[in-house]
Enzyme design. Structure first.
Site, short mmCIF file in Angstrom:
data_model
loop_
_atom_site.label_atom_id
_atom_site.label_comp_id
_atom_site.label_asym_id
_atom_site.label_seq_id
_atom_site.Cartn_x
_atom_site.Cartn_y
_atom_site.Cartn_z
N TYR A 147 0.79 -1.28 0.08
CA TYR A 147 0.15 0.07 0.03
C TYR A 147 1.01 1.18 0.13
O TYR A 147 1.78 1.18 1.03
CB TYR A 147 -0.89 0.10 1.21
CG TYR A 147 -1.79 1.39 1.44
CD1 TYR A 147 -2.99 1.30 0.33
CD2 TYR A 147 -1.40 2.24 2.20
CE1 TYR A 147 -3.81 2.57 0.53
CE2 TYR A 147 -2.34 3.34 2.49
CZ TYR A 147 -3.37 3.37 1.33
OH TYR A 147 -4.36 4.63 1.46
N ASP A 244 9.35 3.00 -0.11
CA ASP A 244 8.40 3.79 0.66
C ASP A 244 8.46 3.37 2.16
O ASP A 244 8.00 2.18 2.68
CB ASP A 244 6.78 3.29 0.03
CG ASP A 244 5.80 3.98 0.63
OD1 ASP A 244 5.96 4.77 1.85
OD2 ASP A 244 4.55 3.86 0.49
N LYS A 272 4.17 8.91 9.12
CA LYS A 272 4.10 7.94 10.34
C LYS A 272 4.95 8.46 11.62
O LYS A 272 4.91 9.45 12.07
CB LYS A 272 3.91 6.65 10.25
CG LYS A 272 2.67 6.34 9.21
CD LYS A 272 1.96 4.95 9.16
CE LYS A 272 1.17 4.88 7.93
NZ LYS A 272 -0.23 4.46 8.40
C1 PLP Z 1 3.62 2.14 3.34
C2 PLP Z 1 2.59 3.47 3.11
N1 PLP Z 1 2.74 4.40 2.30
C3 PLP Z 1 2.05 5.25 2.03
C4 PLP Z 1 0.82 5.27 3.06
C5 PLP Z 1 -0.32 6.60 2.84
O1 PLP Z 1 0.08 7.29 4.04
P1 PLP Z 1 -0.95 8.32 4.34
O2 PLP Z 1 -2.03 7.33 4.94
O3 PLP Z 1 -0.28 9.28 5.40
O4 PLP Z 1 -1.50 9.11 3.56
C6 PLP Z 1 0.72 4.34 3.95
C7 PLP Z 1 -0.40 4.44 5.10
O5 PLP Z 1 -0.85 3.70 5.75
C8 PLP Z 1 1.69 3.36 4.20
O6 PLP Z 1 1.41 2.35 5.09
#
Ligand code: PLP
Length: 441
Positions: A147, A244, A272
């Site tokens: 994700y 990511d 996060k």
């Molecule tokens: C690995 C990863 N990338 C991107 C995101 C997207 O982040 P946000 O919810 O702050 O938009 C998340 C959200 O859970 C994530 O787990």
């Protein structure tokens, strides 16, 4: 502590109805819509409290930000200090932005320069657009089950149903066909699949984006050489490698998982744990690429955001990283993570339960599987009913893990040895119950 039979939920029920009057589904993020529908009204350290006054040991950690625990005084004090001075300038550069940017560039190997935004989704969006500008190509590789946020470029093949694995599986109505079809799906831990995808799309792939540990499906570890293999394939084919690290960044090491695995991506997205629950995210990378953003005169890749670099997020992030620099945050959360995993394995062995305890550092999950999963398809053998029932029963006993399939759990600096021991005790009780009910063998 209230147990399943005594837990009050009247206030939550009443407020949930009210929430539904004003908000579709009563929640502000789709994935939060789980039973029981609890309304929360407080948090402190390792605990969260619902509207009926029930206390839960929190391992959900809002899907990951709380690496230090809720309302950590070091962070909240820094935020209060910052707010005494300012909120947002929205012009020029704020002193806090410079301080935070310097810290990130000092610690994160790929970060020669960094830009702040407000969410992980924004960060991955910017990273992908930048990759397209740099390479002049359109296509993107992502992995089944990973994700990377809610936008059209990446919102496909997330928690696909078994029949849709690897197929065209958009995550939302209303997505642009071109965006869906330019994102190619590969199998995690399968270098041959990635190599073939590069070959069949020769000269067309702008970037490969990967969670270095796919925590959005619990904790599937990259096998030896996999991340280095991705680095090599991207170099060979002139594509950018994007890690990511929205979950792994700062939680697994102050330099991100890249500092642990020794593979340096071209671009990194973070969020996060970066600010222990306050809203801020970042994109970082090699200056030769980052200089394309039009924050620099002459740059041709648009970068903007009214709230970028807000005092609340920047102060919280500086405080979070400072605490990691000064105190044994990672030693503590890694030790407790190991204690949890070892304890669970011992219980499973003693009770004769077939399960795989997965995890890294402060993150863990129990898959009801007979072997280590290497990719999303392996997880289809996880006994989802047991997984959800187990988490639901723990919730009734005051341990908050989201009762959904394939979700990870997080330990924070505020969790104690006693918290882990309590969780292990309760887990054993629940596992015995599941056995007695004939749900587990
Ligand atoms: C690995 C990863 N990338 C991107 C995101 C997207 O982040 P946000 O919810 O702050 O938009 C998340 C959200 O859970 C994530 O787990």
């Amino acid at each position: 502590m209230n147990t399943a039979s005594t837990k009050r939920m009247e206030k939550s029920k009443e407020l949930y109805q009210k929430a539904n009057q004003f908000t579709p589904g009563g929640v502000h993020t789709s994935i939060r819509n789980v039973e029981p529908h609890l309304i929360f009204s407080g948090a402190e350290g390792a605990y969260i409290y619902d509207a009926d006054g029930n206390r839960y040991l929190d391992f959900q950690a809002a899907f990951g930000p709380f690496v230090l625990g809720h309302k950590h005084p070091y962070v909240t004090n820094k935020v209060k200090e910052a707010l005494d001075r300012t909120d947002l300038y929205g012009v020029g550069t704020a002193d806090l932005e410079i301080e935070l940017a310097e810290k990130i560039c000092k610690h994160v190997p790929s970060s020669e320069s960094v830009l702040f935004c407000n969410s992980g989704s924004e960060a991955t969006y910017h990273a992908i657009r930048l990759s397209r500008a740099v390479t002049g190509r359109k296509k993107l590789i992502k992995f089944q089950g990973c994700y990377h946020g809610w936008h059209d470029y990446v919102a496909r093949n997330m928690l696909s149903t078994p029949d849709m694995i690897g197929k065209r599986d958009p995550g939302s109505a209303g997505m642009m066909d071109e965006a869906i079809d330019h994102t190619l799906i590969c199998t995690f831990n399968d270098l041959e699949d990635v190599a073939n995808t590069f070959k069949t799309n020769q000269g067309e792939i702008a970037a490969l984006i990967v969670e270095p540990i796919p925590h959005n499906i619990g904790c599937v570890m990259p096998q030896d050489g996999f991340l280095q293999g991705l680095r090599d394939l991207c170099d060979q084919h002139g594509a950018l490698l994007i890690f990511d690290e929205v979950i792994t960044g700062f939680r697994h090491h102050i330099g991100g998982f890249q500092a642990v695995c020794g593979v340096t991506p071209d671009l990194t997205t973070m969020g996060k744990a970066m600010a222990n629950g306050f809203p801020i995210a970042a994109i970082a990378g090699k200056s030769q690429y980052m200089d394309r953003f039009n924050t620099k005169p002459g740059g041709d890749v648009w970068f903007a955001g009214t709230y970028n670099g807000h005092a609340v997020g920047t102060a919280a992030s500086i405080a979070t990283l400072e605490l990691m620099e000064q105190e044994p945050v990672h030693d503590h959360i890694f030790r407790l993570g190991e204690k949890m995993r070892d304890g669970l394995r011992e219980i499973h062995q003693r009770l004769g339960i077939q399960a795989f305890v997965a995890g890294f550092g402060s993150v863990w999950t129990t898959y009801f599987l007979d072997k280590e999963p290497l990719h999303y398809t392996d997880l289809m053998d996880n006994n989802a009913d047991v997984y959800i029932a187990y988490r639901r029963k723990l919730l009734d006993r005051g341990i908050f893990k989201m009762p959904m399939n394939l979700k990870r759990n997080h330990i924070s600096y505020s969790h104690t040895d006693e918290d882990i021991e309590f969780t292990l005790e309760q887990s054993e009780i629940v596992l015995k119950e599941l056995k007695e009910e004939g749900k587990l063998n």
